[in-house]
Scaffold this motif. Sequence first.
Motif, PDB file in Angstrom:
ATOM      1  N   GLN A  54       0.830  -1.136  -0.038  1.00 39.20           N
ATOM      2  CA  GLN A  54       0.154  -0.011  -0.111  1.00 39.20           C
ATOM      3  C   GLN A  54       0.886   1.179   0.128  1.00 39.20           C
ATOM      4  O   GLN A  54       0.426   2.306  -0.578  1.00 39.20           O
ATOM      5  N   ARG A  55       2.151   1.118   0.409  1.00 44.82           N
ATOM      6  CA  ARG A  55       2.823   2.275   0.568  1.00 44.82           C
ATOM      7  C   ARG A  55       3.909   2.642  -0.855  1.00 44.82           C
ATOM      8  O   ARG A  55       4.203   3.860  -0.838  1.00 44.82           O
ATOM      9  N   THR A  56       4.321   1.651  -1.381  1.00 44.94           N
ATOM     10  CA  THR A  56       5.180   2.000  -2.468  1.00 44.94           C
ATOM     11  C   THR A  56       4.394   2.463  -3.626  1.00 44.94           C
ATOM     12  O   THR A  56       3.528   2.344  -4.088  1.00 44.94           O
ATOM     13  N   ASP A  57       5.265   3.654  -4.099  1.00 45.49           N
ATOM     14  CA  ASP A  57       4.576   4.328  -5.171  1.00 45.49           C
ATOM     15  C   ASP A  57       5.318   3.917  -6.499  1.00 45.49           C
ATOM     16  O   ASP A  57       6.532   4.410  -6.941  1.00 45.49           O
ATOM     17  N   PRO A  58       4.515   3.428  -7.456  1.00 47.03           N
ATOM     18  CA  PRO A  58       5.222   2.853  -8.777  1.00 47.03           C
ATOM     19  C   PRO A  58       5.488   3.785  -9.609  1.00 47.03           C
ATOM     20  O   PRO A  58       6.349   3.682 -10.411  1.00 47.03           O
ATOM     21  N   ASP A  59       4.561   5.088  -9.528  1.00 46.41           N
ATOM     22  CA  ASP A  59       4.893   5.913 -10.302  1.00 46.41           C
ATOM     23  C   ASP A  59       5.942   6.776 -10.044  1.00 46.41           C
ATOM     24  O   ASP A  59       6.696   7.127 -11.081  1.00 46.41           O
ATOM     25  N   ALA A  60       6.491   7.055  -8.836  1.00 43.59           N
ATOM     26  CA  ALA A  60       7.994   7.619  -8.444  1.00 43.59           C
ATOM     27  C   ALA A  60       8.774   6.447  -9.226  1.00 43.59           C
ATOM     28  O   ALA A  60       9.933   7.281  -9.561  1.00 43.59           O
ATOM     29  N   ASP A 216       5.758  -5.266 -15.032  1.00 43.00           N
ATOM     30  CA  ASP A 216       4.626  -4.332 -14.583  1.00 43.00           C
ATOM     31  C   ASP A 216       4.526  -4.230 -12.949  1.00 43.00           C
ATOM     32  O   ASP A 216       4.323  -5.030 -12.233  1.00 43.00           O
ATOM     33  N   LEU A 217       5.082  -2.993 -12.439  1.00 41.62           N
ATOM     34  CA  LEU A 217       5.170  -2.830 -11.088  1.00 41.62           C
ATOM     35  C   LEU A 217       3.908  -2.982 -10.404  1.00 41.62           C
ATOM     36  O   LEU A 217       3.756  -3.412  -9.099  1.00 41.62           O
ATOM     37  N   ASP A 218       2.644  -2.419 -11.000  1.00 40.98           N
ATOM     38  CA  ASP A 218       1.502  -2.276 -10.422  1.00 40.98           C
ATOM     39  C   ASP A 218       1.080  -3.738 -10.290  1.00 40.98           C
ATOM     40  O   ASP A 218       0.299  -4.161  -9.254  1.00 40.98           O
ATOM     41  N   ALA A 219       1.344  -4.691 -11.193  1.00 37.85           N
ATOM     42  CA  ALA A 219       0.893  -6.286 -10.738  1.00 37.85           C
ATOM     43  C   ALA A 219       1.565  -6.790  -9.745  1.00 37.85           C
ATOM     44  O   ALA A 219       1.178  -7.447  -9.004  1.00 37.85           O
ATOM     45  N   LEU A 220       2.855  -6.578  -9.282  1.00 34.78           N
ATOM     46  CA  LEU A 220       3.812  -6.798  -8.754  1.00 34.78           C
ATOM     47  C   LEU A 220       3.238  -6.646  -7.061  1.00 34.78           C
ATOM     48  O   LEU A 220       2.772  -7.489  -6.393  1.00 34.78           O
ATOM     49  N   LEU A 221       2.672  -5.403  -7.145  1.00 32.56           N
ATOM     50  CA  LEU A 221       2.267  -4.783  -5.700  1.00 32.56           C
ATOM     51  C   LEU A 221       0.576  -5.318  -5.607  1.00 32.56           C
ATOM     52  O   LEU A 221       0.323  -5.543  -4.467  1.00 32.56           O
ATOM     53  N   GLU A 222       0.019  -5.433  -6.650  1.00 28.42           N
ATOM     54  CA  GLU A 222      -1.276  -6.127  -6.492  1.00 28.42           C
ATOM     55  C   GLU A 222      -1.345  -7.440  -6.176  1.00 28.42           C
ATOM     56  O   GLU A 222      -2.277  -7.893  -5.043  1.00 28.42           O
ATOM     57  N   LEU A 380       4.507 -13.582  -8.647  1.00 24.06           N
ATOM     58  CA  LEU A 380       5.578 -13.351  -7.767  1.00 24.06           C
ATOM     59  C   LEU A 380       5.642 -12.411  -6.668  1.00 24.06           C
ATOM     60  O   LEU A 380       5.915 -12.407  -5.528  1.00 24.06           O
ATOM     61  N   GLY A 381       4.966 -11.217  -6.871  1.00 27.27           N
ATOM     62  CA  GLY A 381       4.483 -10.365  -5.724  1.00 27.27           C
ATOM     63  C   GLY A 381       3.825 -11.035  -4.588  1.00 27.27           C
ATOM     64  O   GLY A 381       4.123 -10.614  -3.289  1.00 27.27           O
ATOM     65  N   GLY A 382       2.939 -11.922  -4.715  1.00 26.95           N
ATOM     66  CA  GLY A 382       2.070 -12.702  -3.720  1.00 26.95           C
ATOM     67  C   GLY A 382       3.165 -13.637  -3.059  1.00 26.95           C
ATOM     68  O   GLY A 382       3.318 -13.771  -1.948  1.00 26.95           O
ATOM     69  N   LEU A 383       3.956 -14.174  -3.699  1.00 28.97           N
ATOM     70  CA  LEU A 383       5.145 -15.056  -3.299  1.00 28.97           C
ATOM     71  C   LEU A 383       6.083 -14.583  -2.341  1.00 28.97           C
ATOM     72  O   LEU A 383       6.220 -14.737  -0.938  1.00 28.97           O
TER      73      LEU A 383
END
Length: 447
Positions: A54-60, A216-222, A380-383
């Motif tokens: 929730q805290r990481t900003d992929p746009d930055a 895809d950074l958004d997908a990692l975080l999702e 991978l983000g979930g793992l």
Amino acid sequence: MNVDIGNALASVASPGVSREALDRLDEQVADAHDRIERGMANGDHGYEALNLPQRTDPDAIRSAVEPVSDAEALITIGIGGSSLGAATIVDALDSVERGSMESDGTETVFLDNVDPEWVTAHLDRLPLENTAINVVSRSGTTAETLANFLVVREAFESATIDWTERTIVTTGESGPLRDLADRHDLPSLKVPDGVPGRFSALSAVGMVAAAVCGHDLDALLEGAAAEAETLSGSLFECPAYAYGATTYALDARGAGMNAMVPYAESLETYSEWFAQLWAESLGKDDLGQTPLRALGVTDQHSQLQLYRAGPRDKVVTFVSPRETADRSIPATDVAELAYLGDASLGDLLAAEFEATEASLAAAGRPTVRVEIDRVDEYELGGLLYGMEAACVLAGELYGVNTFEQPAVEWAKKATRGLLGGVSESDSDGEFAEADAVAEKTELRIER
């Protein structure tokens, strides 16, 4: 991720955990979950890592890497948690994309060692004029990282390439790297507060390299956020807690080693990431499980003999994607090999995995199966998140401070002292830890 602990039950394996013991342990898991939730809500040191989705900003991150988005190669300079998370993500996703011919071709090199021949070999072969530099250190004083950065910077200058136009910095709020970034107006990102390096894969620390490579950074975080939603007060409802609690219980019953065995070539680096996470977080106060690294199917032919017939001091963790790209095996006129002509490499891989798992169960050796749907950003983000949560839960059960690493800090101080560094904390300005090196007991046998 999904977790199957059936082959770790006492009815199957020795050592094993009975259902009754798991029910009792579940009460401790509920208490531990309450502590974890409070730590996350308060943003306490270490627990803050579980808030990263929730805290990481992929746009930055994408903005910071934009100046080098056309790089043919990327050198990431870091060590331990400043490198392994990024390498895990890139190695996994690049391997899959190379297999499907979709990769953008960015070569990634991780300078996480100071072996001079190895560093020089990389610098000599890379197209430096089209290479980006990603340097990562929270303190900005990590000896190995700064040494390698100085070497890389010199190589760029010797090739008359402006390194300042090719460098991204990820560091803390203050320190030499922060000063360097400010002085040269370099794109920079902040190492998140309250997050130890080994838990930082889902922040800029681990995601800059993925961004440069176009993942895809958004997908990692999702994917990580979806895993976070499963955290609950029961190991029977939360895959991450099921894994952390089961491995803790097996360790208490004699399985003091944990062999991490992914059945996907793309996840080989993940085993290295897991080894640091597990060892550095839980190895305290004469407690903790020793992580081992292996790769299916390769290490069936080099390590399985020990796991099946050696000391009963291990649990084997299998990580397997349910879906993979496949390739058929050509038919052959060799009678003994005819059966292969009706199969594929994927069929063979799956059969080897199931056979190895069954072989260990037949010998009464505990195993845990961790499954993901496929190797992609979301899974991978979930793992990664799931294993971090499992580690935090295990630390609570062990009663150790999961987020400190005093033994590592001792060695860092000894290294700096041997190189002539000055301690700001000691009144005499010297690192006392370095003196212990000279006190080494020797018994040499020389030719």
